[in-house]
Design a protein around this motif. Structure first.
Motif, PDB file in Angstrom:
ATOM      1  N   ALA A 113      38.716  52.108  31.029  1.00  0.00           N
ATOM      2  CA  ALA A 113      39.512  51.330  30.076  1.00  0.00           C
ATOM      3  C   ALA A 113      38.937  51.459  28.666  1.00  0.00           C
ATOM      4  N   GLU A 114      37.616  51.420  28.575  1.00  0.00           N
ATOM      5  CA  GLU A 114      36.956  51.531  27.274  1.00  0.00           C
ATOM      6  C   GLU A 114      37.211  52.899  26.655  1.00  0.00           C
ATOM      7  N   LYS A 115      37.038  53.960  27.440  1.00  0.00           N
ATOM      8  CA  LYS A 115      37.255  55.308  26.909  1.00  0.00           C
ATOM      9  C   LYS A 115      38.717  55.549  26.555  1.00  0.00           C
ATOM     10  N   GLY A 116      39.617  54.836  27.238  1.00  0.00           N
ATOM     11  CA  GLY A 116      41.037  54.976  26.949  1.00  0.00           C
ATOM     12  C   GLY A 116      41.515  54.072  25.830  1.00  0.00           C
ATOM     13  N   GLY A 117      40.607  53.323  25.220  1.00  0.00           N
ATOM     14  CA  GLY A 117      40.971  52.447  24.111  1.00  0.00           C
ATOM     15  C   GLY A 117      41.782  51.232  24.521  1.00  0.00           C
ATOM     16  N   LYS A 118      41.649  50.814  25.770  1.00  0.00           N
ATOM     17  CA  LYS A 118      42.449  49.686  26.234  1.00  0.00           C
ATOM     18  C   LYS A 118      41.608  48.607  26.918  1.00  0.00           C
ATOM     19  N   LEU A 119      40.333  48.537  26.584  1.00  0.00           N
ATOM     20  CA  LEU A 119      39.465  47.535  27.206  1.00  0.00           C
ATOM     21  C   LEU A 119      39.919  46.125  26.832  1.00  0.00           C
ATOM     22  N   ASP A 120      40.291  45.907  25.572  1.00  0.00           N
ATOM     23  CA  ASP A 120      40.748  44.577  25.157  1.00  0.00           C
ATOM     24  C   ASP A 120      42.016  44.182  25.904  1.00  0.00           C
ATOM     25  N   THR A 121      42.910  45.145  26.111  1.00  0.00           N
ATOM     26  CA  THR A 121      44.150  44.868  26.841  1.00  0.00           C
ATOM     27  C   THR A 121      43.855  44.457  28.276  1.00  0.00           C
ATOM     28  N   VAL A 122      42.984  45.207  28.940  1.00  0.00           N
ATOM     29  CA  VAL A 122      42.620  44.890  30.322  1.00  0.00           C
ATOM     30  C   VAL A 122      41.961  43.524  30.394  1.00  0.00           C
ATOM     31  N   GLU A 123      41.064  43.241  29.457  1.00  0.00           N
ATOM     32  CA  GLU A 123      40.382  41.943  29.440  1.00  0.00           C
ATOM     33  C   GLU A 123      41.386  40.804  29.307  1.00  0.00           C
ATOM     34  N   ASP A 124      42.345  40.956  28.391  1.00  0.00           N
ATOM     35  CA  ASP A 124      43.341  39.908  28.180  1.00  0.00           C
ATOM     36  C   ASP A 124      44.250  39.754  29.395  1.00  0.00           C
ATOM     37  N   GLU A 125      44.630  40.863  30.006  1.00  0.00           N
ATOM     38  CA  GLU A 125      45.482  40.789  31.199  1.00  0.00           C
ATOM     39  C   GLU A 125      44.766  40.087  32.343  1.00  0.00           C
ATOM     40  N   LEU A 126      43.495  40.379  32.521  1.00  0.00           N
ATOM     41  CA  LEU A 126      42.713  39.702  33.562  1.00  0.00           C
ATOM     42  C   LEU A 126      42.671  38.195  33.307  1.00  0.00           C
ATOM     43  N   PHE A 127      42.464  37.821  32.060  1.00  0.00           N
ATOM     44  CA  PHE A 127      42.433  36.404  31.703  1.00  0.00           C
ATOM     45  C   PHE A 127      43.759  35.734  32.037  1.00  0.00           C
ATOM     46  N   ARG A 128      44.874  36.392  31.699  1.00  0.00           N
ATOM     47  CA  ARG A 128      46.190  35.807  31.941  1.00  0.00           C
ATOM     48  C   ARG A 128      46.445  35.642  33.439  1.00  0.00           C
ATOM     49  N   ILE A 129      46.040  36.621  34.212  1.00  0.00           N
ATOM     50  CA  ILE A 129      46.230  36.536  35.667  1.00  0.00           C
ATOM     51  C   ILE A 129      45.406  35.387  36.250  1.00  0.00           C
ATOM     52  N   ALA A 130      44.171  35.227  35.770  1.00  0.00           N
ATOM     53  CA  ALA A 130      43.328  34.121  36.243  1.00  0.00           C
ATOM     54  C   ALA A 130      43.971  32.771  35.933  1.00  0.00           C
ATOM     55  N   ARG A 131      44.603  32.652  34.747  1.00  0.00           N
ATOM     56  CA  ARG A 131      45.236  31.393  34.398  1.00  0.00           C
ATOM     57  C   ARG A 131      46.481  31.129  35.242  1.00  0.00           C
ATOM     58  N   ILE A 132      47.214  32.182  35.592  1.00  0.00           N
ATOM     59  CA  ILE A 132      48.354  32.010  36.500  1.00  0.00           C
ATOM     60  C   ILE A 132      47.866  31.450  37.836  1.00  0.00           C
ATOM     61  N   LEU A 133      46.777  32.010  38.339  1.00  0.00           N
ATOM     62  CA  LEU A 133      46.228  31.549  39.614  1.00  0.00           C
ATOM     63  C   LEU A 133      45.735  30.105  39.518  1.00  0.00           C
ATOM     64  N   ASP A 134      45.186  29.745  38.355  1.00  0.00           N
ATOM     65  CA  ASP A 134      44.724  28.369  38.146  1.00  0.00           C
ATOM     66  C   ASP A 134      45.877  27.373  38.230  1.00  0.00           C
ATOM     67  N   THR A 135      47.039  27.788  37.741  1.00  0.00           N
ATOM     68  CA  THR A 135      48.181  26.862  37.655  1.00  0.00           C
ATOM     69  C   THR A 135      49.127  26.979  38.848  1.00  0.00           C
ATOM     70  N   GLU A 136      48.846  27.901  39.767  1.00  0.00           N
ATOM     71  CA  GLU A 136      49.680  28.078  40.963  1.00  0.00           C
ATOM     72  C   GLU A 136      48.806  27.939  42.209  1.00  0.00           C
ATOM     73  N   PRO A 137      48.489  26.700  42.592  1.00  0.00           N
ATOM     74  CA  PRO A 137      47.562  26.496  43.717  1.00  0.00           C
ATOM     75  C   PRO A 137      48.040  27.106  45.031  1.00  0.00           C
ATOM     76  N   GLU A 138      49.336  27.137  45.275  1.00  0.00           N
ATOM     77  CA  GLU A 138      49.833  27.726  46.519  1.00  0.00           C
ATOM     78  C   GLU A 138      49.576  29.233  46.546  1.00  0.00           C
ATOM     79  N   LEU A 139      49.762  29.889  45.404  1.00  0.00           N
ATOM     80  CA  LEU A 139      49.483  31.318  45.300  1.00  0.00           C
ATOM     81  C   LEU A 139      47.992  31.579  45.486  1.00  0.00           C
TER      82      LEU A 139
END
Length: 273
Positions: A113-139
């Motif tokens: 991801a870093e070499k492809g210039g998209k490390l920040d994008t991956v980091e932000d996407e991971l954060f968003r997915i974690a927050r979805i899981l936080d707010t969806e207890p059944e999931l």
């Protein structure tokens, strides 16, 4: 990831080999990462093989030959060189050997991801997915269910993120889902956020805000936190009107609660103390 002394030494050696391999011209870090994680899956399923490659009393060269006999032609030469470094060393347990290969696979993917210039994008996407899981207890419960088949959980997370995130993000999250190691999936994904930030030599600040923050406000907050903690800060902001007003900031184990809800809770504790 907490490892015993022998495993820490073995992992350090393997990390050096990984850096060497990924530095070669033509090496594809993302492909190496995916291949290493596929080996994690193999060793998780095959108990006898896992014990054989982690047996510190056996000949290291024999362990290398065993791995190559099984994987040559199925994974790339760069991945085999990394696995040589892994199985050629002594680990404290078979589990820690597998944990080490998993860590190497995650590092290779984040390097890609870093070499492809998209490390920040991956980091932000991971954060968003974690927050979805936080707010969806059944999931979260469905994905964390140890009795559920791995394929069912893999399908569930693929349906959630398919075509919506970078392929590297998808592979990293899927690995946490199929091998949570006793933690919630959300906390496992948050750990990946921190690993991604660490590649840029930053610490992560998780922020809950009662109002949407502008770009300028985010920059000022990141700068102030950077001064406070004396290091660069990767800011991840979640809009949460339930806190009433203000902000709640978490950096590591430290929480700065400037929210209305936090102040009311503090007042209640004082009145009932």
């Amino acid at each position: 990831m907490t490892l015993h002394a022998a495993s820490r030494e073995a992992l350090s050696f393997a990390e050096a080999r990984l850096d060497e391999v990924l530095g070669d011209a033509g090496a594809d870090p993302s492909a190496v990462g995916e291949e290493l994680l596929s080996v994690v899956g193999l060793l998780t399923r095959e108990i006898g093989l896992r014990r054989a490659v982690s047996d510190g009393s056996s000949d290291p060269e024999a362990r290398k030959r065993l791995v190559r006999s099984l994987l040559e032609g199925k994974v790339s030469d760069p991945s085999l060189r990394v696995l040589d470094a892994v199985v050629g060393n002594r680990w404290s347990s078979s589990r820690e050997l597998v944990d080490g290969i998993e860590a190497l696979g995650q590092t290779a993917l984040l390097t890609g991801a870093e070499k492809g210039g998209k490390l920040d994008t991956v980091e932000d996407e991971l954060f968003r997915i974690a927050r979805i899981l936080d707010t969806e207890p059944e999931l979260e419960r469905a994905l964390s269910d140890k009795t559920a088949p791995a394929d069912a959980k893999r399908t569930l997370i693929r349906n959630l993120v398919a075509d919506k995130v970078d392929p590297i993000t998808a592979v990293l999250v899927e690995q946490v889902v199929v091998r949570p190691r006793g933690r919630s999936v959300a906390s496992g994904v948050d750990r990946l956020v921190e690993l991604a930030a660490a590649r840029s030599q930053r610490s992560v600040a998780y922020v809950k805000s009662a109002t949407e923050l502008t770009g300028e406000q985010r920059e000022r907050l990141a700068a102030k936190l950077g001064q406070l903690y004396e290091r660069s800060i990767a800011l991840h902001v979640e809009f949460d009107p339930s806190i009433g007003a203000g902000l709640v900031v978490r950096v590591g184990d430290e929480v700065i609660d400037g929210s209305a809800a936090g102040r009311l809770d503090a007042l209640r504790r004082q009145l009932t103390g």
